[in-house]
Design an enzyme around this catalytic site. Structure first.
Site, short mmCIF file in Angstrom:
data_model
loop_
_atom_site.label_atom_id
_atom_site.label_comp_id
_atom_site.label_asym_id
_atom_site.label_seq_id
_atom_site.Cartn_x
_atom_site.Cartn_y
_atom_site.Cartn_z
N LYS A 161 3.16 -40.68 35.72
CA LYS A 161 3.00 -41.03 37.14
C LYS A 161 2.74 -39.75 37.92
O LYS A 161 3.32 -38.70 37.62
CB LYS A 161 4.29 -41.72 37.62
CG LYS A 161 4.25 -42.27 39.03
CD LYS A 161 5.54 -43.04 39.31
CE LYS A 161 5.61 -43.63 40.70
NZ LYS A 161 6.83 -44.44 40.92
N SER B 199 10.43 -49.67 41.06
CA SER B 199 9.04 -49.25 40.86
C SER B 199 8.55 -49.18 39.42
O SER B 199 7.35 -49.06 39.19
CB SER B 199 8.80 -47.90 41.52
OG SER B 199 8.55 -48.10 42.87
N SER C 142 5.95 -49.15 42.84
CA SER C 142 4.98 -48.10 43.10
C SER C 142 4.28 -47.58 41.84
O SER C 142 3.20 -47.02 41.94
CB SER C 142 5.65 -46.94 43.83
OG SER C 142 6.60 -46.30 42.99
N1 GLN Z 1 9.29 -51.26 46.47
C1 GLN Z 1 10.35 -50.31 46.58
C2 GLN Z 1 10.14 -49.48 47.81
O1 GLN Z 1 9.07 -49.53 48.36
C3 GLN Z 1 10.44 -49.50 45.34
C4 GLN Z 1 10.15 -48.07 45.43
C5 GLN Z 1 10.43 -47.31 44.16
O2 GLN Z 1 11.15 -47.77 43.28
N2 GLN Z 1 9.91 -46.10 44.11
O3 GLN Z 1 11.01 -48.79 48.25
#
Ligand code: GLN
Length: 477
Positions: free
Chosen positions: A77, A176, A152
């Protein structure tokens, strides 16, 4: 080329049936064919991957000792530092930033002879659920290009689902890794908080962030996690996690000896039909194999989204303050004075979701509002942790859907609040530092994610049961 899992590819390589170079070329071919439409990768490290593959082929020929990841192709990532390769975090702010050092996990990958094939797309600084907040555009679901890959770590999930690599490394602050794995029909796990070093990874919310792994099956994911885990003196929050070892997984309980909790609130939740069906299918599977499955009431669960967003935004505000145009990244060009420089740099460098969260976090922790929001959320988090501690005295696992829906369109017009609400099932694992693995389940003609959640540092149980489910389902037992 036949699609191989990571462990199959490794075996084929070690037995001389498949050259590392051919394997990398096959993955690069998939990237060349599909990355324009899927947008999984921001940077493909083509030359580095080919060079490493060549070196591995030669080392094998010469009978040299090879690391445990030799022959396995992995994506990173793009919030993980890989020396000399741009790290954008999906943001204009870091569009031209090149890290001068490797993250601890990249050191580990290199030492284990992994082949790193590139950096994958993400929501800006990992904030989002669909990669639509990325400065580099949305990542599409390889199975249906009209749908998002999730977020994400959407690029990570798509890179595995589209066979552009065998395993992907992501980060999970509130889901995410698990949510995009669920939407893309693959396996994704966030191990217990502290399992893996975060040194060299851009933080989003430090008391939540953890590295996770995405792959085609549970065994592959467990294998990479067991290599990445470990205490790192450079990350004071890291403890390592022996529960990720193969021995620990082998020793975890069998299906017939399990006690599994199913929250009544999740059963009553407004789930898409396919998700409800998939969830029920796993519940029935567990019962049919002798597990004791019971409905439980957890009073804090309905407050998950409010609690999570109040707390992470406070940490986001603080973390984002380092991007000021002085030390890192983007700088505004025309400005009148220092104040104006900061304002313009941050206004131009950040996208709207990141700005929204910086503002929210500043508001929620401001002197007038702190008591009403931030402190309440801290108290709620403590209550949730206590509830889980009590629960895991009696139960081995908690079962949960990964997302309320099977997917959403690239052109969706959901409001930020509606997207936040879709995060209902993943943040409890981060709020309490637990381990969660999402596995794909076929239901009503779709593939949805279901999560096996275990107590902190009992990751082996979630992995064992998820593996049992996967094996027995694929053999129709
Ligand atoms: N959807 C969650 C957020 O927007 C997850 C983010 C993450 O795990 N990095 O905060």
């Amino acid at each position: 080329m036949k699609i191989l899992s990571a462990l199959e590819a490794r075996e084929a390589f070690l037995e001389g049936r498949l050259r590392a170079q051919d394997m990398v070329e096959a993955h690069l071919e998939e990237i060349d064919k599909h990355n324009d439409s899927v947008n999984a990768f921001i940077h493909v490290t083509r030359q580095e991957a080919l060079d490493k593959a060549k070196a591995l082929d030669q080392a094998l020929e010469e009978g040299k000792d090879l690391g445990p990841l030799a022959g396995i192709v992995i994506s990173l990532k793009d919030n993980i530092s890989y020396k000399g390769v741009p790290m954008t975090c999906g943001s204009k702010m870091l569009e031209n930033y090149i890290p001068p050092y490797d993250a601890e996990i990249v050191d580990k990958l290199k030492a284990a002879d992994a082949i790193i094939i590139g950096k994958t797309n993400l929501d800006e600084f990992a904030m989002g659920s669909d990669t639509k907040t990325s400065h580099f555009g949305v990542t599409r679901n390889p199975a249906n290009l009209d749908l998002v890959a999730g977020g994400s770590s959407g690029g990570a999930a798509a890179s595995v689902a589209a066979h552009m690599c065998q395993l992907a490394i992501g980060t999970d602050t509130g889901g995410s890794v698990r949510q995009p794995a669920g939407l893309c029909g693959i396996v994704g796990m966030k191990p217990s908080y502290g399992s893996i070093s975060r040194h060299g990874i851009a933080p989003m919310a430090n008391s939540f962030d953890q590295v996770g792994v995405l792959g085609q099956n549970v065994e592959d994911v467990a294998y990479l996690l067991s290599i990445l885990e470990g205490r790192d003196p450079k990350d004071a929050s890291s403890t390592g996690n022996p529960s990720l070892s193969k021995e620990a997984i082998d020793q975890a309980k069998d299906l017939k000896d399990l006690k599994v909790a199913v929250p009544a609130f999740y059963l009553d939740f407004d789930l898409e039909d396919s998700v409800r069906e998939g969830y029920q299918k796993v519940i029935n599977f567990l019962k049919d194999h002798g597990a004791q499955v019971e409905e439980v009431d957890l009073a804090t669960l309905p407050h998950t989204v409010e609690c999570y967003y109040a707390l992470i935004n406070a940490e986001v505000t603080s973390n984002m303050s380092r991007y000021d145009g002085i030390i890192y990244g983007y700088r505004a060009e025309d400005y009148d004075n220092l104040d104006d420089f900061y304002t313009k740099t941050r206004s131009q460098g950040f996208g709207s979701e990141v700005k929204r969260r910086i503002m929210l976090g500043a508001y929620l922790t401001s002197m007038d509002e702190e008591e009403g929001y931030y402190k309440k959320a801290v108290t709620l988090r403590k209550q949730m942790i206590k509830e889980f501690e009590a629960l895991f005295k009696d139960y081995d696992l908690l079962l949960s859907p990964t997302s309320p829906m099977s997917g959403f369109g690239v052109d969706h017009d959901l409001s930020p609040t509606e997207i936040y609400m879709s995060d209902m099932f993943t943040p409890p694992v981060n709020l309490a530092g637990l381990a969660g693995i999402s596995v794909p389940v076929e239901a009503l003609g779709k593939v949805v994610g279901v999560q096996f959640i275990s107590d902190k540092f009992k990751d082996a149980q979630a992995l064992k049961t998820a593996g049992d489910y996967e094996r027995k389902m694929s053999h129709g037992i």
